[in-house]
Design a protein around this motif. Structure first.
Motif, short mmCIF file in Angstrom:
data_model
loop_
_atom_site.label_atom_id
_atom_site.label_comp_id
_atom_site.label_asym_id
_atom_site.label_seq_id
_atom_site.Cartn_x
_atom_site.Cartn_y
_atom_site.Cartn_z
N THR A 181 0.83 -1.21 0.00
CA THR A 181 0.00 0.00 0.00
C THR A 181 0.86 1.26 0.00
O THR A 181 0.54 2.24 -0.67
CB THR A 181 -0.92 0.00 1.23
OG1 THR A 181 -1.74 -1.18 1.19
CG2 THR A 181 -1.82 1.23 1.26
N THR A 185 0.06 3.85 -2.92
CA THR A 185 -0.86 4.95 -2.59
C THR A 185 -0.57 6.28 -3.28
O THR A 185 -1.50 6.92 -3.76
CB THR A 185 -0.91 5.13 -1.06
OG1 THR A 185 -1.43 3.93 -0.48
CG2 THR A 185 -1.80 6.30 -0.68
N ASP A 188 -1.81 6.15 -6.70
CA ASP A 188 -3.23 5.80 -6.65
C ASP A 188 -4.07 7.03 -6.34
O ASP A 188 -5.14 7.23 -6.91
CB ASP A 188 -3.45 4.72 -5.59
CG ASP A 188 -4.83 4.11 -5.68
OD1 ASP A 188 -5.39 4.08 -6.79
OD2 ASP A 188 -5.36 3.70 -4.64
#
Length: 206
Positions: A181, A185, A188
């Motif tokens: 993550t 991120t 994203d």
């Protein structure tokens, strides 16, 4: 709080000398219209108030946690940073960051004033995290464990973490997922909602 946060973001970006007025306006609009802030603004969650309080504390600290800084504004900074702890336990990092920046700037008096204003907010945090968790009466039994988990999430992070990470196997899975993550991120956030992060191909792209 969402409108206050947008104003604070604008003030923060305006202080960055490398950005033009157009860039500041575009970035402020991006933050205001991004789906995530809009989602959290419409939810009964602490993310937006926490961001507003923390950013306000950081802005005041940047200008006043200096040897010539205003004592009253430093007190306000300490109260805001301390309040962020009551909203999210991550406010501890805000207080710590401001404290160490004051030391690095050798603003001894201002750092001491800031600490005196912020330290009292650690008392309820300590009571929440380290006092034995007391089970609250549940008005309806159909909620079951879900009710307990939600209640603990908002009252005792340490107890909630123990529920979510019951053994070492789960711990290492959590570390792996958080690492993925962490890599994913930043891109994203910029690509969402143009590209969904679901699926191997989308994750590889971001």
């Amino acid at each position: 709080c969402s409108s206050d946060l947008i104003v604070l973001i604008f003030l923060f970006l305006s202080d960055l000398t490398d950005l033009s007025a157009v860039s500041v306006a575009v970035l402020t609009a991006f933050c205001a219209l991004h789906p995530l802030p809009i989602f959290y603004s419409a939810s009964l969650l602490t993310e937006i108030p926490f961001c507003a309080v923390a950013l306000a504390a950081l802005l005041i600290a940047d200008k006043n946690l200096r040897p010539e800084g205003s004592a009253l504004l430093v007190i306000a900074c300490g109260l805001l940073a301390g309040s962020s702890i009551l909203l999210r336990v991550f406010g501890v990092t805000i207080v710590a960051g401001i404290f160490f920046s004051g030391l690095l700037r050798r603003a001894w008096r201002q750092t001491l004033i800031f600490s005196a204003a912020a330290i009292p907010f650690f008392i309820p945090l300590a009571l929440q995290q380290f006092a034995p968790h007391v089970q609250k009466p549940i008005p309806f039994t159909s909620a079951g464990p879900g009710w307990d988990q939600t209640y603990i999430y908002f009252t005792n992070y340490l107890a909630f973490w123990k529920i979510c990470v019951p053994n070492s196997h789960i711990f290492w899975i959590m570390v792996k997922n958080n690492f993925i993550t962490l890599l994913q991120t930043p891109a994203d956030l910029l690509l969402y909602p143009l590209l969904s992060s679901e699926g191997i191909v989308a994750i590889a792209v971001v």
